[in-house]
Design a protein around this motif. Structure first.
Motif, PDB file in Angstrom:
ATOM      1  N   ARG A   1       0.904  -1.224  -0.153  1.00  0.00           N
ATOM      2  CA  ARG A   1       0.124   0.127  -0.102  1.00  0.00           C
ATOM      3  C   ARG A   1       0.766   1.331  -0.166  1.00  0.00           C
ATOM      4  NH1 ARG A   1      -3.528   2.057   5.087  1.00  0.00           N
ATOM      5  NH2 ARG A   1      -4.569   3.844   3.979  1.00  0.00           N
TER       6      ARG A   1
ATOM      7  N   ARG B   1      -8.619  11.843  -3.926  1.00  0.00           N
ATOM      8  CA  ARG B   1      -9.853  11.272  -3.230  1.00  0.00           C
ATOM      9  C   ARG B   1     -11.001  12.305  -3.179  1.00  0.00           C
ATOM     10  NH1 ARG B   1      -7.873   6.888  -3.332  1.00  0.00           N
ATOM     11  NH2 ARG B   1      -6.721   5.691  -1.674  1.00  0.00           N
TER      12      ARG B   1
ATOM     13  N   ARG C   1     -11.263   6.400   7.364  1.00  0.00           N
ATOM     14  CA  ARG C   1     -11.758   5.153   7.398  1.00  0.00           C
ATOM     15  C   ARG C   1     -12.519   4.614   8.523  1.00  0.00           C
ATOM     16  NH1 ARG C   1      -7.349   2.013   3.661  1.00  0.00           N
ATOM     17  NH2 ARG C   1      -7.872   2.971   1.721  1.00  0.00           N
TER      18      ARG C   1
ATOM     19  N   LEU D   1     -19.893  -0.832  -7.286  1.00  0.00           N
ATOM     20  CA  LEU D   1     -18.900  -1.113  -6.458  1.00  0.00           C
ATOM     21  C   LEU D   1     -19.111  -2.513  -5.974  1.00  0.00           C
ATOM     22  CD1 LEU D   1     -16.507   0.374  -5.431  1.00  0.00           C
ATOM     23  CD2 LEU D   1     -17.898   0.926  -3.596  1.00  0.00           C
TER      24      LEU D   1
ATOM     25  N   ILE E   1     -16.100  -5.726  -6.698  1.00  0.00           N
ATOM     26  CA  ILE E   1     -15.516  -6.297  -5.647  1.00  0.00           C
ATOM     27  C   ILE E   1     -15.674  -8.020  -5.682  1.00  0.00           C
ATOM     28  CG2 ILE E   1     -15.629  -6.663  -3.136  1.00  0.00           C
ATOM     29  CD1 ILE E   1     -16.065  -3.842  -2.804  1.00  0.00           C
TER      30      ILE E   1
ATOM     31  N   GLN F   1     -13.813  -9.335  -8.335  1.00  0.00           N
ATOM     32  CA  GLN F   1     -12.237  -9.654  -7.839  1.00  0.00           C
ATOM     33  C   GLN F   1     -12.070 -10.752  -6.984  1.00  0.00           C
ATOM     34  OE1 GLN F   1     -11.209  -5.719  -6.360  1.00  0.00           O
ATOM     35  NE2 GLN F   1     -10.903  -4.745  -7.985  1.00  0.00           N
TER      36      GLN F   1
ATOM     37  N   HIS G   1     -14.755  -4.065   4.192  1.00  0.00           N
ATOM     38  CA  HIS G   1     -13.913  -3.733   2.854  1.00  0.00           C
ATOM     39  C   HIS G   1     -14.816  -3.151   1.710  1.00  0.00           C
ATOM     40  CE1 HIS G   1     -11.143  -4.541  -0.388  1.00  0.00           C
ATOM     41  NE2 HIS G   1     -12.085  -5.161  -1.174  1.00  0.00           N
ATOM     42  N   LEU G   2     -15.960  -3.177   1.813  1.00  0.00           N
ATOM     43  CA  LEU G   2     -17.026  -2.718   0.938  1.00  0.00           C
ATOM     44  C   LEU G   2     -17.143  -0.954   1.408  1.00  0.00           C
ATOM     45  CD1 LEU G   2     -19.147  -2.129  -1.461  1.00  0.00           C
ATOM     46  CD2 LEU G   2     -20.843  -3.039   0.452  1.00  0.00           C
TER      47      LEU G   2
ATOM     48  N   GLU H   1     -14.720   0.505   2.844  1.00  0.00           N
ATOM     49  CA  GLU H   1     -13.249   1.069   2.735  1.00  0.00           C
ATOM     50  C   GLU H   1     -13.236   1.650   1.150  1.00  0.00           C
ATOM     51  OE1 GLU H   1      -9.153  -0.761   2.396  1.00  0.00           O
ATOM     52  OE2 GLU H   1      -9.957  -1.065   4.182  1.00  0.00           O
ATOM     53  N   GLN H   2     -13.734   0.472   0.269  1.00  0.00           N
ATOM     54  CA  GLN H   2     -13.798   0.887  -1.160  1.00  0.00           C
ATOM     55  C   GLN H   2     -14.858   2.202  -1.329  1.00  0.00           C
ATOM     56  OE1 GLN H   2     -11.649  -0.273  -3.436  1.00  0.00           O
ATOM     57  NE2 GLN H   2     -10.838  -1.253  -1.295  1.00  0.00           N
TER      58      GLN H   2
ATOM     59  N   ASP I   1     -13.008   5.421  -0.228  1.00  0.00           N
ATOM     60  CA  ASP I   1     -11.909   5.857  -1.153  1.00  0.00           C
ATOM     61  C   ASP I   1     -12.368   6.520  -2.360  1.00  0.00           C
ATOM     62  OD1 ASP I   1     -10.297   5.057   0.664  1.00  0.00           O
ATOM     63  OD2 ASP I   1      -9.347   3.280  -0.217  1.00  0.00           O
ATOM     64  N   GLY I   2     -13.608   5.880  -2.930  1.00  0.00           N
ATOM     65  CA  GLY I   2     -14.043   6.233  -4.346  1.00  0.00           C
ATOM     66  C   GLY I   2     -15.219   7.151  -4.268  1.00  0.00           C
TER      67      GLY I   2
END
Length: 586
Positions: free
Chosen positions: A58, A98, A159, A237, A241, A244, A267-268, A270-271, A274-275
């Motif tokens: 990261r 961001r 986050r 989104l 995920i 992936q 995790h969702l 977090e994404q 970020d987006g």
């Protein structure tokens, strides 16, 4: 109820915040004893982050993103950057990549190396992290790696706030963070409620009343016109995920088929964090197009007459542009060079706090992405130095396109003169990170780069809520004032010819304010050309040679194709007699 999953550095930040909670605000950021404890904890975190595995990967990605800017920043004697420059760099990173405004890092009306004594301790947290980090680096050197750690730490802080909202959702429905959700219906309910709590923080008070909460979910689109579009983006989104995960795991396995566990839901989230800023920026770009359509194509100075700005509302077209002149002035988006025809500065208006969506934490908000950062990064990647000659900058900018400026182009004599005047103040070189060059970039890209504030203006730009709280008045302009401004502009247009509306007539001031002190005696010394510049010029040369080669090949092909026709024509002329020509002419 404690969450079952949380990123490693968020655990650190939780401990950090608990220490800050008992800090003594009267002794700077923290009391001496607490500062030492936080320093020890940060040192542990740095050792983990600078190690190996996912954290190291990261940081490597962050370093790649920050590197072009970092290389061009002025350095101290030890080769690192100072705290003010670190704050400047982090602000640009979060704004460009961001769409975040970070309280304590983003511009607050002060110089980058100043801190406000009236700011809340929680708001000063990012600045404090910088100071503690410096103490743990030899000779207080802040290098690229340390800057990446700072960016990662602030990201984790943001986050962490979102994870707390997610936990609040679980608690609202009496769900365990240790047990998977029962089905996709619960999954959808948790996601929709998180979006409600996060994008409309006032709705969190309904978490103890499920009936009212369900009613609010059903009517969310009425309170937030973009709710349905946002939820469609969240579905996309989720799909990305899931794709992936299927690629990384057995596609026939039912494991992680949906976001049923707290770790996968985290995790969702977090994404999403970020987006979301980049997703919101699509609306900002639409608003930019609407603003530019309010003026004719002949105007290219990045401004819209205030009377035209209010015109759609007066005509009943839409209700978007309603800010009063006083609030526009606070945002730095009101150009009053011509008092009879005040104008709104497009990029200053779009990047202002008026379009920021605040979160419940008060630390971070989502704002329009500053498009000028991408242009600056392109220049920094090519120059890789804090200063450059006017000629080099002109050469690079002529080949640099934006959304509204085509390339290649020839810079006007006015733009070249302005570059030369900057260089005259700095021994023949143009510092890239100062007010004058920011002003020049606004003139070169008037719709993408902001007009910097005048030196000495210290009032921080405010959100709508901050304005109402501090001024006890609305940010919306009364309709009668709109009409008065429209009449004033109309009378001024009848009385005299319209003023010049292109770059050559834009106001230019010679006030300079550098982000950080630089030693021009060192930075301005002649040196070998930089590899990036050599590569840029080589590409241009090779492109020209290639075009010449193609042209020569086409000429040769045409010549070969016409040669038989020429020979046939010559034989026909040889067979004809002079009398044929005379008879034909007669």
């Amino acid at each position: 109820m404690a969450p079952a999953f949380r990123p490693r550095s968020c655990s650190f930040l939780a401990a950090l915040l608990s220490l800050v909670g008992v800090a003594e605000a009267g002794h700077g950021f923290l009391g001496r004893m607490n500062r030492d404890l936080v320093s020890q904890q940060l040192q542990t975190e740095l050792m983990a982050l600078l190690g190996h595995g996912a954290s190291r990967e990261r940081l490597a990605r962050l370093e790649d993103v920050l590197r072009p800017m970092y290389v061009s920043l002025p350095k101290k004697k030890d080769g690192g950057i100072d705290q003010g420059m670190a704050r400047y760099a982090l602000n640009r990173y979060f704004s460009a990549h961001r769409g975040w405004h970070i309280t304590g890092i983003s511009y607050d009306g002060k110089r980058w190396n100043e801190s406000s004594p009236t700011m809340l301790l929680k708001s000063e947290m990012p600045a404090f992290i910088v100071e503690v980090l410096e103490e743990h680096v030899a000779h207080k050197r802040l290098g690229l790696g340390e800057l990446a750690v700072l960016a990662a730490t602030v990201e984790d802080l943001v986050r962490r706030e979102a994870f707390e909202v997610l936990t609040m959702v679980y608690e609202a429905y009496n769900l365990s963070t240790h047990e998977p959700l029962e089905n996709e219906v619960q999954e959808d309910l948790v996601i929709r409620t998180f979006m409600l709590f996060y994008t409309m923080p006032w709705s969190q008070k309904l978490r103890h009343n499920r009936t009212a909460l369900h009613e609010q979910l059903e009517s969310a689109h009425e309170d937030n016109p973009d709710w349905n579009v946002t939820m469609l983006w969240v579905e996309d989104l989720k799909g990305a995920i899931k794709y992936q995960r299927h690629a990384a795991h057995n596609p026939f396995s039912k494991k992680s088929a949906y976001f049923g566990t707290y770790p996968s839901m985290s995790h969702l989230v977090e994404q999403f964090i970020d987006g979301y800023g980049m997703f919101q920026d699509n609306q900002c770009r639409e608003l930019k197009n609407v603003l530019m359509d309010l003026e004719g194509w002949e105007r290219n100075d990045g401004r819209v007459l205030l009377s035209n700005f209010y015109s759609p509302y007066l005509q009943g077209i839409h209700h978007w542009f309603l800010e009063r002149p006083e609030y526009l002035r606070n945002l730095g988006s009101l150009d009053e060079t011509d008092p009879n025809r005040p104008s709104v500065i497009v990029p200053n208006y779009l990047y202002g706090r008026n379009f920021c969506m605040a979160t419940d934490s008060g630390i971070q908000s989502f704002c329009c992405v500053d498009q000028c950062n991408a242009l600056m990064e392109a220049l920094e990647r090519s120059i890789a130095h804090p200063v450059a000659s006017p000629g080099l900058i002109a050469e690079l900018v002529e080949a640099l396109p934006s959304d509204t400026v085509a390339a290649p182009r020839n810079l006007s004599s006015s733009l070249r003169w302005k570059l030369d005047t900057i260089a005259e103040q700095h021994g023949g070189h143009v510092p890239l990170h100062g007010r004058l060059f920011a002003q020049w970039m606004h003139h070169a890209f008037p719709n993408e780069c902001e007009q910097p504030r005048a030196v000495g203006v210290t009032e921080a730009p405010m959100t709508h809520d901050e304005w109402r709280a501090r001024r006890n008045s609305s940010t919306q302009v009364p309709k009668k004032v709109m009409q008065q401004l429209e009449d004033l502009a109309s009378n001024a247009s009848k009385a005299e010819d319209p003023t010049c509306q292109n770059e050559t007539c834009m106001a230019w001031t010679q006030e300079e304010e550098l982000v950080s002190d630089i030693d021009l005696r060192v930075l301005g010394r002649p040196r070998a050309e930089w590899p990036q510049i050599q590569e840029h010029r080589l590409r241009r040369t090779l492109r020209s040679l290639a075009m010449c080669g193609v042209a020569a090949a086409l000429i040769a092909i045409m010549f070969d194709a016409l040669r038989p026709l020429g020979s046939r024509f010559s034989r026909q002329v040889a067979k004809r007699s002079p009398y044929d020509i005379d008879d034909h002419s007669s």
